[in-house]
Design a protein around this motif. Sequence first.
Motif, short mmCIF file in Angstrom:
data_model
loop_
_atom_site.label_atom_id
_atom_site.label_comp_id
_atom_site.label_asym_id
_atom_site.label_seq_id
_atom_site.Cartn_x
_atom_site.Cartn_y
_atom_site.Cartn_z
N ARG A 122 4.45 5.43 -12.27
CA ARG A 122 3.97 6.10 -13.47
C ARG A 122 3.25 7.41 -13.17
NH1 ARG A 122 2.18 0.75 -14.94
NH2 ARG A 122 0.08 1.40 -14.37
N ALA A 123 2.74 7.56 -11.95
CA ALA A 123 1.92 8.72 -11.61
C ALA A 123 2.76 9.97 -11.42
CB ALA A 123 1.12 8.44 -10.35
N GLU A 124 2.12 11.11 -11.65
CA GLU A 124 2.76 12.40 -11.39
C GLU A 124 2.54 12.79 -9.94
OE1 GLU A 124 1.42 15.37 -14.02
OE2 GLU A 124 2.08 14.34 -15.86
N LYS A 125 3.62 13.14 -9.25
CA LYS A 125 3.53 13.49 -7.84
C LYS A 125 3.45 15.00 -7.67
CE LYS A 125 5.27 9.23 -7.84
NZ LYS A 125 5.65 8.53 -9.09
N TYR B 72 -2.02 4.53 -3.84
CA TYR B 72 -1.79 3.76 -5.06
C TYR B 72 -1.87 2.28 -4.72
CZ TYR B 72 0.05 8.24 -6.70
OH TYR B 72 0.19 9.56 -7.03
N PRO B 73 -2.57 1.50 -5.54
CA PRO B 73 -2.72 0.07 -5.25
C PRO B 73 -1.50 -0.77 -5.60
CG PRO B 73 -3.90 0.63 -7.26
CD PRO B 73 -3.37 1.92 -6.71
N GLU C 110 0.87 -1.18 0.00
CA GLU C 110 0.00 0.00 0.00
C GLU C 110 0.90 1.23 0.00
OE1 GLU C 110 -2.40 0.24 3.51
OE2 GLU C 110 -0.88 -0.70 4.77
N ILE C 111 0.53 2.21 -0.79
CA ILE C 111 1.37 3.40 -0.99
C ILE C 111 0.53 4.64 -0.78
CG2 ILE C 111 2.88 4.63 -2.60
CD1 ILE C 111 3.29 1.98 -4.06
N THR D 199 5.38 13.61 0.46
CA THR D 199 6.02 12.57 1.26
C THR D 199 5.32 11.25 0.95
OG1 THR D 199 6.52 14.13 3.04
CG2 THR D 199 6.55 11.80 3.59
N VAL D 200 6.09 10.20 0.76
CA VAL D 200 5.51 8.91 0.40
C VAL D 200 5.76 7.90 1.51
CG1 VAL D 200 7.58 8.21 -0.88
CG2 VAL D 200 5.41 7.08 -1.34
#
Length: 342
Positions: A44-47, A36-37, A24-25, A52-53
């Motif tokens: 691939r996603a734009e942050k 994100y799953p 899990e993200i 912070t992740v």
Amino acid sequence: MRGLSKYIVSNSVRAERCEATEIEIYCYNEAGCVSYPSFEEYTRAEKGENCTVWINMDGLADTELIRSVCQRFGIHELVVEDIFHTSQRAKIEDHGDSITILAKMMYYKDGELVNEQESVFIGKDFVITVGERRGDVFQKIREHLQNSESNVRKNKADFLAYLLLDSIVDGYFDVLETLGDRIDESEDSLLSDPDMETLHSLKEIKKDLLYLHKSIWPLRDIALWLERDRSTVISPDIREYVRDLYDHIMGAIDTTETFRELDAGLRDLYLSSVSNKLNNVMKVLTIISTIFIPLTFIAGVYGMNFVSMPELTWKWGYAAVMALMAVIAVLMIMFFKKKKSF
């Protein structure tokens, strides 16, 4: 080196113990939180800016996924191997641009006490957590991330790391609360009717408290390091929270020691109760034996069958001997009663 690493990983993780890896993200900042799953979708996603992740992985079966995630964030391959050596003592390592923390996480799942290693990697803008199996104590943090008014989204990765460690310590208190209830139940059982089942329960509690003690104590050193060391990953503002974490850990240690002493005292109480029961049984048997000693003597005398024993031919001989034996038995019972022997 890569081939050696694969060999080490494969030999440190037993396949039958590994659960399927779930990931899990959460990518968050003060403006919002996006989940994100899968790791592919995250890459691939734009942050957003100043994001912070937090990447949380449960289960060690998918070693390639775990290795690729850590590699993406610059975690050294030798450090990643610590994830798969789950019997290690809790520790902290500073790698300059990141910090590695290995801690033991304990919680109850389906009535069973779970004791697993939680690996935490902290960077300037990321936190990676890896657990041995599905399930953890981080649900409140997930809820905070979805709350726009939460302090979590207003702070960086070091604050999230503090919350994760604090949640692990909170998990210890939840376990201690359950163990405290079990100790109270065992005490009530000992006072009413001690049996072997109660003793087995106390032994299980002793074992759980030992695991808990071994898990908590190293966290004390980790908290001290975070408070005193001048790592570039931990900001000075977070050190105030770390002091509170240290006090939290010391409280858990003190409670654990208290419960261990209570458990030891109850086991001594059980042995004393069993010994008292045995003494009472032996006392009753001794009294019965003492009463029958003179009666056995009389029966032995008249059982010798000598020829010149006038009582043997007396008409009332049998009745007289039985009456004498009854009187002696009654007198001895009255004597022991007066002495409060029973």
